[in-house]
Design an enzyme around this catalytic site. Sequence first.
Site, PDB file in Angstrom:
ATOM      1  CD  GLU A 152      -8.224  25.063 -15.078  1.00 10.52           C
ATOM      2  OE1 GLU A 152      -8.465  24.133 -16.179  1.00 10.52           O
ATOM      3  OE2 GLU A 152      -7.914  25.434 -13.773  1.00 10.52           O
ATOM      4  CG  HIS A 202       0.393  28.830 -15.517  1.00  9.30           C
ATOM      5  ND1 HIS A 202       0.794  28.168 -15.227  1.00  9.30           N
ATOM      6  CD2 HIS A 202      -1.429  28.766 -15.000  1.00  9.30           C
ATOM      7  CE1 HIS A 202      -0.260  26.951 -15.620  1.00  9.30           C
ATOM      8  NE2 HIS A 202      -1.302  27.294 -14.929  1.00  9.30           N
TER       9      HIS A 202
END
EC number: 3.4.24.-
Length: 548
Positions: free
Chosen positions: A375, A463
Amino acid sequence: MNKRAMLGAIGLAFGLLAAPIGASAKGESIVWNEQWKTPSFVSGSLLNGGEQALEELVYQYVDRENGTFRLGGRARDRLALIGKQTDELGHTVMRFEQRHHGIPVYGTMLAAHVKDGELIALSGSLIPNLDGQPRLKKAKTVTVQQAEAIAEQDVTETVTKERPTTENGERTRLVIYPTDGTARLAYEVNVRFLTPVPGNWVYIIDATDGAILNKFNQIDSRQPGGGQPVAGASTVGVGRGVLGDQKYINTTYSSYYGYYYLQDNTRGSGIFTYDGRNRTVLPGSLWTDGDNQFTASYDAAAVDAHYYAGVVYDYYKNVHGRLSYDGSNAAIRSTVHYGRGYNNAFWNGSQMVYGDGDGQTFLPFSGGIDVVGHELTHAVTDYTAGLVYQNESGAINEAMSDIFGTLVEFYANRNPDWEIGEDIYTPGVAGDALRSMSDPAKYGDPDHYSKRYTGTQDNGGVHTNSGIINKAAYLLSQGGVHYGVSVNGIGRDKMGKIFYRALVYYLTPTSNFSQLRAACVQAAADLYGSTSQEVNSVKQAFNAVGVY
């Protein structure tokens, strides 16, 4: 960090196919944008400029090659210099934004590299012949307020099912939007909200008729952080993380308040960790404790978020010479206990946000060091290449976060592996993870370009198709044979340096897989020489996953 993003998106405007690297008659290596028939990556001895300003080299080269770039006017009138820096190798790196009559062209950026007074590389796609685009001759009939209303209404109807509480209003700018071989005058509208579900949506609204040309969710755009640091003495506390392991953490003691705070003053502008108290208001309260012993079960998510943020800071500083995510020692803020049973973690443009998970599918997200590294790498990307979170550029964005999240895990030497999120995903299932870099197909992700996802779900497969780049990175590091292609591994450290240099100095917002390959080849040549084994291994790794 969803295993599969649930939100669909309309295809991005830029053509994602690129021709294989070729050579011009002048010995320049060129990657072509197939849709616009213009270069997307050029390298070689492009132009020597003597003592003149370095940006003049770029303008002169693009003007000289006007038949190739086809901007339809002088480069200095079409390309605005927006950034200049000197990298670790002494190259001057400049970034230019394409503009048409002063209006920015969405997603376009040109990165130029000058070494010893010579222009040696240009990367990024430019849109040709804008003067000849008939749609740009139409008058603007939609106002900013109308465009924002269209975007918010669509969010209400298709995403939240109720009117969201937007944060800081909408951010809107007028742009030229390339789509399907044409270009339109449009508004880029950013709608941000935390309730009823977090969202950071980008809408492209036609400025002539109000049509929605594109939309996608991107939880990484700028918004101001909050929470105030405390004055006090730096101390070291002890705590237990999500997995029950003991950690020593840097804290601050305030004699005025008589509490210890999760505030680390030893790194950059500080690392701050907040308690969201299961609400959805950020940043929450700076985490406090009475005895510097953070060992309660409620403390665990905060202990890991705080400790791992420090590890990520150390990795980027010690390995890449980067000071925090912005390169200028920005404070790192994290909020844990966000919402109730929230199965996600995200970078919102100014801070990290971690859900607690539901206890079955996920544990608290801060408990995975690769998740924290993943992140915070989105933040690095936000401040460097700015990769659009859709289609191939979005898959590169995700892959970069997987790559560096994994490298952070190896750096910390905390049971490192090539799996993503294994420490916090499905705690009741042994050996499970969100994704695998070594074997993407293990979790249903493609490991070759021929198997890529071409639909619109998950923002065009960000993803999913990241697995192709993840596999290339793994092969570059570890070596192996994949689809009959042998790759000589060069180790994690060199692999990381190559991908970092590609991300920070060569990639641009709409870079696709072919441009990433060219960027990594050039980065390896910069670092190790154009005839090095490292360059050959980069080519082998991308060949093995079908990216040319």
